[in-house]
Design a protein around this motif. Structure first.
Motif, PDB file in Angstrom:
ATOM      1  N   VAL A 160     -71.137  15.205  29.081  1.00 31.25           N
ATOM      2  CA  VAL A 160     -71.893  14.722  30.198  1.00 31.25           C
ATOM      3  C   VAL A 160     -73.323  15.290  29.416  1.00 31.25           C
ATOM      4  O   VAL A 160     -73.684  16.359  29.055  1.00 31.25           O
ATOM      5  CB  VAL A 160     -71.689  15.535  31.503  1.00 31.25           C
ATOM      6  CG1 VAL A 160     -72.780  15.146  32.357  1.00 31.25           C
ATOM      7  CG2 VAL A 160     -70.625  15.203  32.042  1.00 31.25           C
ATOM      8  N   TYR A 161     -74.326  14.329  29.733  1.00 37.49           N
ATOM      9  CA  TYR A 161     -75.689  14.688  29.139  1.00 37.49           C
ATOM     10  C   TYR A 161     -76.626  15.144  30.520  1.00 37.49           C
ATOM     11  O   TYR A 161     -76.243  14.415  31.364  1.00 37.49           O
ATOM     12  CB  TYR A 161     -76.243  13.573  28.561  1.00 37.49           C
ATOM     13  CG  TYR A 161     -75.489  13.189  27.067  1.00 37.49           C
ATOM     14  CD1 TYR A 161     -76.029  13.934  26.011  1.00 37.49           C
ATOM     15  CD2 TYR A 161     -74.256  12.235  27.167  1.00 37.49           C
ATOM     16  CE1 TYR A 161     -75.036  13.681  24.745  1.00 37.49           C
ATOM     17  CE2 TYR A 161     -73.381  12.061  26.035  1.00 37.49           C
ATOM     18  CZ  TYR A 161     -74.146  12.744  24.929  1.00 37.49           C
ATOM     19  OH  TYR A 161     -73.409  12.336  23.940  1.00 37.49           O
ATOM     20  N   MET A 220     -79.111  10.147  26.385  1.00 36.67           N
ATOM     21  CA  MET A 220     -80.106   9.778  27.039  1.00 36.67           C
ATOM     22  C   MET A 220     -80.954   8.829  26.038  1.00 36.67           C
ATOM     23  O   MET A 220     -81.549   7.862  26.565  1.00 36.67           O
ATOM     24  CB  MET A 220     -80.994  11.103  27.248  1.00 36.67           C
ATOM     25  CG  MET A 220     -80.269  11.794  28.271  1.00 36.67           C
ATOM     26  SD  MET A 220     -80.443  11.712  29.784  1.00 36.67           S
ATOM     27  CE  MET A 220     -79.572  12.656  30.750  1.00 36.67           C
ATOM     28  N   GLU A 221     -80.677   9.094  24.741  1.00 35.91           N
ATOM     29  CA  GLU A 221     -81.662   8.455  23.870  1.00 35.91           C
ATOM     30  C   GLU A 221     -81.221   6.711  23.861  1.00 35.91           C
ATOM     31  O   GLU A 221     -81.957   5.978  24.095  1.00 35.91           O
ATOM     32  CB  GLU A 221     -81.631   8.740  22.671  1.00 35.91           C
ATOM     33  CG  GLU A 221     -82.559   8.110  21.451  1.00 35.91           C
ATOM     34  CD  GLU A 221     -84.167   8.520  21.675  1.00 35.91           C
ATOM     35  OE1 GLU A 221     -84.040   9.916  21.927  1.00 35.91           O
ATOM     36  OE2 GLU A 221     -84.766   7.718  21.600  1.00 35.91           O
ATOM     37  N   THR A 222     -79.871   6.625  23.559  1.00 38.58           N
ATOM     38  CA  THR A 222     -79.233   5.421  23.430  1.00 38.58           C
ATOM     39  C   THR A 222     -79.342   4.493  24.576  1.00 38.58           C
ATOM     40  O   THR A 222     -79.288   3.270  24.677  1.00 38.58           O
ATOM     41  CB  THR A 222     -78.015   5.212  22.919  1.00 38.58           C
ATOM     42  OG1 THR A 222     -77.031   6.148  23.604  1.00 38.58           O
ATOM     43  CG2 THR A 222     -78.146   5.855  21.354  1.00 38.58           C
ATOM     44  N   VAL A 234     -82.789  18.035  26.814  1.00 41.23           N
ATOM     45  CA  VAL A 234     -81.628  17.302  27.089  1.00 41.23           C
ATOM     46  C   VAL A 234     -80.416  18.048  26.336  1.00 41.23           C
ATOM     47  O   VAL A 234     -80.678  18.853  25.515  1.00 41.23           O
ATOM     48  CB  VAL A 234     -81.748  16.018  26.177  1.00 41.23           C
ATOM     49  CG1 VAL A 234     -80.134  15.416  25.951  1.00 41.23           C
ATOM     50  CG2 VAL A 234     -82.601  14.961  26.639  1.00 41.23           C
ATOM     51  N   GLU A 235     -79.420  18.394  27.347  1.00 39.25           N
ATOM     52  CA  GLU A 235     -78.373  19.130  26.852  1.00 39.25           C
ATOM     53  C   GLU A 235     -76.969  18.158  26.838  1.00 39.25           C
ATOM     54  O   GLU A 235     -76.984  17.342  27.432  1.00 39.25           O
ATOM     55  CB  GLU A 235     -77.988  20.352  27.772  1.00 39.25           C
ATOM     56  CG  GLU A 235     -78.922  21.423  27.459  1.00 39.25           C
ATOM     57  CD  GLU A 235     -78.515  22.729  28.571  1.00 39.25           C
ATOM     58  OE1 GLU A 235     -77.500  23.195  27.965  1.00 39.25           O
ATOM     59  OE2 GLU A 235     -79.308  22.748  29.518  1.00 39.25           O
ATOM     60  N   ARG A 236     -75.953  18.609  25.958  1.00 39.09           N
ATOM     61  CA  ARG A 236     -74.843  17.810  25.861  1.00 39.09           C
ATOM     62  C   ARG A 236     -73.782  18.943  26.375  1.00 39.09           C
ATOM     63  O   ARG A 236     -73.300  19.849  25.742  1.00 39.09           O
ATOM     64  CB  ARG A 236     -74.482  17.266  24.468  1.00 39.09           C
ATOM     65  CG  ARG A 236     -73.167  16.581  24.565  1.00 39.09           C
ATOM     66  CD  ARG A 236     -72.781  16.156  23.048  1.00 39.09           C
ATOM     67  NE  ARG A 236     -71.550  15.286  22.759  1.00 39.09           N
ATOM     68  CZ  ARG A 236     -70.424  15.764  22.963  1.00 39.09           C
ATOM     69  NH1 ARG A 236     -69.943  16.830  23.185  1.00 39.09           N
ATOM     70  NH2 ARG A 236     -69.354  14.898  23.058  1.00 39.09           N
ATOM     71  N   LEU A 237     -72.982  18.579  27.353  1.00 41.87           N
ATOM     72  CA  LEU A 237     -72.157  19.550  28.169  1.00 41.87           C
ATOM     73  C   LEU A 237     -70.628  18.839  27.694  1.00 41.87           C
ATOM     74  O   LEU A 237     -70.478  17.622  27.624  1.00 41.87           O
ATOM     75  CB  LEU A 237     -72.478  19.630  29.523  1.00 41.87           C
ATOM     76  CG  LEU A 237     -73.727  20.168  29.802  1.00 41.87           C
ATOM     77  CD1 LEU A 237     -73.708  20.291  31.542  1.00 41.87           C
ATOM     78  CD2 LEU A 237     -73.896  21.360  29.220  1.00 41.87           C
ATOM     79  N   ASP A 238     -69.737  19.635  27.552  1.00 42.91           N
ATOM     80  CA  ASP A 238     -68.206  19.093  27.641  1.00 42.91           C
ATOM     81  C   ASP A 238     -68.023  18.922  29.151  1.00 42.91           C
ATOM     82  O   ASP A 238     -68.453  19.399  30.026  1.00 42.91           O
ATOM     83  CB  ASP A 238     -67.249  20.118  27.229  1.00 42.91           C
ATOM     84  CG  ASP A 238     -65.902  19.674  26.728  1.00 42.91           C
ATOM     85  OD1 ASP A 238     -65.610  19.426  25.683  1.00 42.91           O
ATOM     86  OD2 ASP A 238     -65.320  19.111  27.741  1.00 42.91           O
ATOM     87  N   VAL A 239     -67.308  17.524  29.413  1.00 41.59           N
ATOM     88  CA  VAL A 239     -67.007  17.369  30.779  1.00 41.59           C
ATOM     89  C   VAL A 239     -66.344  18.119  31.475  1.00 41.59           C
ATOM     90  O   VAL A 239     -66.381  18.531  32.757  1.00 41.59           O
ATOM     91  CB  VAL A 239     -66.575  15.970  30.800  1.00 41.59           C
ATOM     92  CG1 VAL A 239     -64.690  15.895  30.298  1.00 41.59           C
ATOM     93  CG2 VAL A 239     -66.437  15.137  31.946  1.00 41.59           C
ATOM     94  N   LEU A 257     -71.013  11.148  39.452  1.00 43.88           N
ATOM     95  CA  LEU A 257     -71.163  10.501  38.255  1.00 43.88           C
ATOM     96  C   LEU A 257     -70.290   9.535  37.867  1.00 43.88           C
ATOM     97  O   LEU A 257     -70.302   8.623  37.364  1.00 43.88           O
ATOM     98  CB  LEU A 257     -71.138  11.596  37.321  1.00 43.88           C
ATOM     99  CG  LEU A 257     -72.118  11.154  35.766  1.00 43.88           C
ATOM    100  CD1 LEU A 257     -73.151  10.666  36.279  1.00 43.88           C
ATOM    101  CD2 LEU A 257     -72.032  12.656  35.122  1.00 43.88           C
ATOM    102  N   LEU A 258     -68.803   9.854  38.375  1.00 48.37           N
ATOM    103  CA  LEU A 258     -67.722   8.918  38.156  1.00 48.37           C
ATOM    104  C   LEU A 258     -67.770   7.743  39.081  1.00 48.37           C
ATOM    105  O   LEU A 258     -67.614   6.495  38.591  1.00 48.37           O
ATOM    106  CB  LEU A 258     -66.480   9.511  38.462  1.00 48.37           C
ATOM    107  CG  LEU A 258     -65.894  10.641  37.477  1.00 48.37           C
ATOM    108  CD1 LEU A 258     -64.909  11.547  38.087  1.00 48.37           C
ATOM    109  CD2 LEU A 258     -65.345  10.259  36.321  1.00 48.37           C
ATOM    110  N   THR A 259     -68.539   7.697  40.223  1.00 45.95           N
ATOM    111  CA  THR A 259     -68.671   6.478  41.125  1.00 45.95           C
ATOM    112  C   THR A 259     -69.730   5.691  40.420  1.00 45.95           C
ATOM    113  O   THR A 259     -69.641   4.540  40.361  1.00 45.95           O
ATOM    114  CB  THR A 259     -68.931   7.026  42.299  1.00 45.95           C
ATOM    115  OG1 THR A 259     -68.030   7.758  43.051  1.00 45.95           O
ATOM    116  CG2 THR A 259     -69.345   5.890  43.221  1.00 45.95           C
TER     117      THR A 259
END
Length: 434
Positions: A160-161, A220-222, A234-239, A257-259
């Motif tokens: 999750v970003y 977020m970039e792509t 910007v952070e990258r989290l493990d789900v 977010l899943l929805t």
């Protein structure tokens, strides 16, 4: 159900306010009504409940107390014994205030049809295919060979970003009015974020806005989301940081977010989300299409009609209404696994997108015509359709197996196939009747 039957929109589980809340289980301190829910039907239990109620002076907060028994209550309860406890400080009528599920069912039957349907939907969300369970439990009805739940296991994305939003709401709305011909009022922060993304030519819906932060399963970039966030944040989290969290907010963000992710990947397959009630519905694959069918494999190959533009009987050149197969999709965690809950239904529109004035009547007619097997196969079809839908990468959201239980050693697969092959004709008869 109690909220609907007793018109108590603010009725709460008091144990959520305070762990092991003593004496009573549910309360609405706005309308001053509370409930004690118990599986014990004895007068002793009623008296014990009232003693706690009086000793703790709950009568200062509540004007009515109901004792709801989850099994059939006694034929009568001593009013004199109750009066000795409550005296003249509180009114408790054993005939009125001791209730069981039979009493509730009687009250439900007296509600208007839309309210009854809402209650039924709640039960379906909780219990899945209720009719199949009833059939399985009844000696008078032939045993089914399988019980189908409405739970489909999912594979979670890996990451999750999250990043801080940098948009100025007033400026975004002003630019939207000049560049996007936007004329309405921004009703929520989500609407403003959506406008900000459109202004940057980003059309993705696979994101959630919460607490001035943007969440997404996508980089977020792509994905282009970087255009409205602080790049340095910007952070990258493990789900699992959200999925296994004890914080309710984190779980809610993940469910939203899943929805949102499902909404994005279903768009490519011509399945839209209805903006107000947020259910999904099939639309035509192309403009002017009068009927859409989707192939699928249950126990054998079959097709299912998911959209139909029904011509007017008086003027066949006109469309009377559009019928869409629809479904609610919610996400829940059971044990260590996550599941999508599928609740099939129908949506009737006047232009292929917006709700028809006759929606409720048409839906009511359709529901009365549907058999248990039809609903079961709708769930199986939607699960099949979803399982063929993915986010386009091996680490994205994926819908896996529908949870089913075989309950007979000699399960007759052919019976299911036969039902499926006749569904198109059955649907024609149902639509004709509707």
């Amino acid at each position: 159900m109690l909220r609907s039957v007793y018109n108590l929109p603010q009725l709460l589980n008091l144990n959520r306010k305070q762990k092991n809340f003593p004496g009573i289980d549910l309360g609405d301190d706005h309308d001053r009504v509370c409930f004690q829910v118990t599986s014990t039907t004895s007068l002793h239990k009623v008296k014990a409940t009232l003693r706690q109620f009086m000793d703790r002076t709950y009568f200062n907060s509540f004007d009515e107390l109901y004792v709801l028994t989850l099994v059939k209550k006694q034929a009568s309860y001593s009013q004199a014994a109750v009066n000795e406890i409550v005296g003249d400080r509180f009114a408790f009528n054993t005939k009125k205030h001791v209730i069981d599920l039979g009493d509730l069912l009687g009250l439900v039957a007296a509600l208007r049809l839309p309210a009854q349907e809402r209650i039924l939907e709640e039960f379906q969300r909780i219990l899945g295919e209720v009719d199949a369970y009833i059939a399985y439990s009844s000696d008078s009805i032939p045993d089914p060979t399988a019980i189908t739940t409405n739970l489909q296991q999912i594979r979670m994305p890996q990451a999750v970003y999250v990043a801080e939003l940098t948009i100025n709401d007033k400026e975004v709305v002003a630019q939207a009015r000049s560049s996007l011909s936007y004329k309405g009022k921004a009703r929520s922060r989500t609407s403003v974020v959506k406008m900000a993304l459109l202004l940057n030519d980003v059309h993705s819906d696979a994101w959630v806005c919460h607490d001035n932060k943007l969440f997404s399963f996508h980089d977020m970039e792509t994905s282009g989301l970087i255009s409205i966030v602080d790049e340095g944040s910007v952070e990258r989290l493990d789900v699992s940081d959200l999925a296994d969290s004890l914080e309710t907010d984190n779980i809610n963000v993940l469910k939203q977010l899943l929805t949102a992710e499902a909404r994005e990947i279903l768009k490519a397959r011509h399945v839209r989300m209805q903006p107000k009630d947020r259910f999904f519905y099939f639309i035509a694959n192309e403009e002017g299409q009068s009927e859409r069918k989707e192939p699928w494999i249950g126990k054998q190959k079959a097709t299912r009609r998911v959209y139909f533009a029904r011509p007017s009987k008086k003027d066949p050149a006109r469309i009377a209404h559009h019928q869409h197969l629809s479904f609610d999709l919610t996400f829940t965690k059971l044990g260590d696994d996550w599941f999508a809950q599928i609740l099939p239904s129908w949506f009737y529109s006047f232009d292929g997108f917006r709700e028809s004035n006759w929606h409720d009547d048409l839906l009511s007619q359709q529901k009365r015509l549907e058999r248990n097997a039809s609903v079961r196969n709708q769930v199986r079809f939607i699960a099949y359709f979803l399982s063929a839908t993915d986010a386009g990468d091996e680490d994205g959201l994926a819908f896996q197996n529908l949870i089913e239980f075989d309950v007979a050693e000699d399960a007759d697969d052919v019976a299911d196939d036969a039902d499926e092959t006749s569904i198109a004709d059955a649907a024609d008869h149902q639509e004709e009747a509707a």
